[in-house]
Design an enzyme around this catalytic site. Structure first.
Site, short mmCIF file in Angstrom:
data_model
loop_
_atom_site.label_atom_id
_atom_site.label_comp_id
_atom_site.label_asym_id
_atom_site.label_seq_id
_atom_site.Cartn_x
_atom_site.Cartn_y
_atom_site.Cartn_z
N ARG A 85 42.20 56.85 46.84
CA ARG A 85 41.62 58.19 46.72
C ARG A 85 41.87 59.01 47.97
O ARG A 85 41.97 60.23 47.92
CB ARG A 85 40.12 58.08 46.40
N LYS A 134 41.13 42.49 51.75
CA LYS A 134 40.87 41.90 50.43
C LYS A 134 40.81 40.38 50.55
O LYS A 134 41.32 39.80 51.52
CB LYS A 134 42.02 42.26 49.48
N1 BES Z 1 44.40 49.05 44.61
C1 BES Z 1 43.02 48.79 44.48
C2 BES Z 1 42.55 48.80 43.03
C3 BES Z 1 43.11 47.74 42.13
C4 BES Z 1 42.43 46.55 41.94
C5 BES Z 1 44.28 47.95 41.45
C6 BES Z 1 42.95 45.58 41.10
C7 BES Z 1 44.79 46.98 40.59
C8 BES Z 1 44.14 45.81 40.42
C9 BES Z 1 42.20 49.84 45.23
O1 BES Z 1 42.79 50.36 46.37
C10 BES Z 1 40.94 49.18 45.66
O2 BES Z 1 41.01 48.25 46.39
N2 BES Z 1 39.81 49.70 45.18
C11 BES Z 1 38.54 49.13 45.51
C12 BES Z 1 37.59 50.29 45.77
C13 BES Z 1 36.27 49.85 46.36
C14 BES Z 1 36.47 49.27 47.74
C15 BES Z 1 35.35 51.04 46.41
C16 BES Z 1 38.07 48.32 44.30
O3 BES Z 1 38.32 48.73 43.16
O4 BES Z 1 37.50 47.27 44.52
ZN ZN Z 2 42.51 49.17 48.11
#
Ligand code: BES
Ligand code: ZN
Ligand code: ZN
Length: 518
Positions: free
Chosen positions: A377, A298
């Site tokens: 997921r 991230k």
């Molecule tokens: N934990 C994150 C989602 C999230 C983002 C929760 C902001 C709370 C606040 C999740 O694991 C994630 O990173 N999802 C990605 C998925 C994408 C890579 C398909 C996302 O939402 O960007």
């Molecule tokens: Zn994530």
């Protein structure tokens, strides 16, 4: 904090420093009848000056008003639209405001618009009181800590002695729920370097101990998970120095002491008696103790709040904390309740999974991991498969801080809900509305399944484009649900606003009690 009930008798003596009155648009002047003529004049002037109309969220404060050090008029909107969820929300705002003003005791009078549901009035009173007192201040200096004022007492004045019993019961129940919510919030607010899979395991064992036999906890370690074939869960956790823990909790309902389930052992064949009418529900909470994104790292900004990625699991623990302290003679639950926390940390390292890797879940399906940041997921795939294979519950509710896309769609106050059963969706919606926890149903739009079709495996965890991201994530999860009625709650936004909210605890408890046979 103490919530007290007192009778409003004549002659009436008022002790708390502050008094709160709810005013409705239709009968603004009704409130005035509480005051003597001198105070009526002061209040009337204030109402005019501030053009107070009794609209929801309007608040006027008057200091040194007769016997009250502080008097607060709260706009409650239209009588017809008023309900206990609104009461709780408004009271929470008002109590926070009062403690910010450094007062410590509050008086509140029963008013007819509150309904006659005295148990739930009591519950709302104590939830609002304890939650408005919640501050995560353990890392503040002594000086700063002292600045945070907490309310000491709320006195609720009623007219009939007969109502005391129900209100008192409700107040005690609200306190129980607040204790669960405090646990949830504390776990989520705590920095990720303090919370590891084994911390959540310990929290579960603490709950087991407190429950005095009502709750059983079993934790599957890495080897056991491997033996069962949880390649998806283990894959996500493998980059971390911290060992993954697959935590399972079980609440035994009051009536049957030896239910015909043997679900907690990996060797179990699941439900022993398929025709049994035992009602049961399984709560699954995403429990990534820190989500760095893994090798699909991230951004710095994106990582800032990722200690919250175990909020789903913390909600499940909060619910079990409440169940642990439930008096089974008083509250007879006819439901077996299971909880699953697939707990691990999503970290980049030489051991971490790499984009393009293929993992096999417990139900045999293969997952192409194109983005290691779409890890939620993937761990839930194994948690859902485990529930279906070994627990076989009628109903599964999962809570997950799953997608940024859900946050984009609904903001930070509304949870995204998906479900495969209309009736269940409606029932859950009702339960959450009554608690004032906002949710919005989003579609499990099947044509989007093509977005998660993989060229090399059964399914891929990302790569379908950014649009509709909350939906494709939910469709991914659905691949691992077989027979259960299922609800998926995407709490990415609603789990955290400045601090942890505990979204879900009150809705789930309400849902469980509403669907109780007794
Ligand atoms: N934990 C994150 C989602 C999230 C983002 C929760 C902001 C709370 C606040 C999740 O694991 C994630 O990173 N999802 C990605 C998925 C994408 C890579 C398909 C996302 O939402 O960007
Ligand atoms: Zn994530
Ligand atoms: Zn995540």
């Amino acid at each position: 904090m103490e919530v007290k009930i007192a009778l409003e008798t004549t002659p009436f003596t008022f002790r708390p420093e502050t008094a709160v009155f709810f005013s409705f648009e239709e009968n603004l002047n009704k409130t005035l009848s509480f005051f003597d003529s001198k105070l009526q004049l002061i209040v009337k002037n204030k109402i005019q000056k501030h053009q107070f109309e009794g609209k929801e969220d309007e608040i006027i404060t008057i200091e040194t008003a007769g016997k009250y050090q502080l008097l607060m008029l709260v706009g409650a909107g239209k009588v017809k639209e008023f309900n206990l969820a609104k009461f709780k929300r408004l009271l929470m705002i008002v109590l926070s405001k009062i403690s910010l003003m450094k007062y410590s005791s509050v008086g509140l009078f029963y008013f007819d618009e509150l309904s006659k549901d005295f148990f739930n009035i009591g519950k709302s009173l104590s939830l609002a009181s304890y939650l408005s007192n919640y501050h995560f201040d353990k890392f503040k200096g002594e000086k700063e800590k002292k600045k945070i004022n907490r309310l000491k007492e709320l006195v609720f004045y009623i007219k009939n002695k007969a109502d005391v019993v129900k209100i008192t019961e409700g107040v005690a129940f609200g306190k129980l729920i607040a204790d669960g919510l405090y646990l949830t919030r504390n776990l989520v607010n705590e920095p990720a370097s303090h919370i590891h899979p084994e911390t959540l395991e310990q929290a579960a064992f603490d709950i087991e101990k407190e429950s005095k036999g009502k709750i059983k906890v079993e934790v599957l370690d890495e080897d056991e998970c491997r033996r069962l074939g949880m390649g998806a869960f283990l894959g996500v956790g493998q980059g971390s120095d911290r060992k993954p823990k697959f935590i399972i909790l079980k609440y035994q309902k009051s009536k049957i002491k030896n239910p015909s389930f043997v679900p907690l052992s990996g060797t179990s064949k699941g439900r022993q008696n398929d025709k049994s009418k035992i009602k049961n529900i399984c709560l699954i909470g995403k429990s990534i103790t820190f989500d760095s994104g893994g090798l699909s790292l991230k951004s710095s900004e994106g990582m800032e709040t990722m200690k919250i990625d175990m909020a789903g699991g913390a909600v499940v623990l909060g619910v079990f904390k409440i169940l642990a302290h439930l008096n089974q003679d008083q509250y007879k639950l006819t439901t077996d309740i299971y909880g699953i926390l697939p707990a691990c940390e999503n970290m980049p390292s030489g051991k971490a999974i790499k984009p393009g890797d293929v993992l096999q879940a417990l139900n045999g399906k293969t997952i192409e991991v194109l983005n290691t940041d779409a890890e939620g997921r993937v761990v839930l795939a194994d948690a859902l498969s485990y529930a279906e294979k070994y627990i076989k519950p009628e109903t599964i509710i999962d809570l997950a801080t799953l997608t940024g896309a859900c946050m984009v769609a609904l903001g930070t106050e509304i949870t995204g809900m998906f479900g495969n059963n209309k009736e269940l969706n409606e029932e859950f919606k009702k339960s959450s509305t009554e608690e004032g926890e906002e949710l919005w149903e989003l579609p499990l739009y099947q044509p989007y399944k093509k977005k998660i079709k993989s060229d090399v495996a059964d399914i891929k965890n990302a790569g379908g484009g950014r649009f509709g991201g909350a939906i494709t994530a939910a469709l991914f999860l659905q691949e691992f649900v077989e027979r259960a009625k299922w609800i998926h709650l995407d709490i990415a936004g609603s789990a955290y606003q400045k601090g942890a909210t505990g979204w879900g605890v009150t809705s789930i408890i309400n849902y469980i009690f509403k669907n109780n046979e007794n």
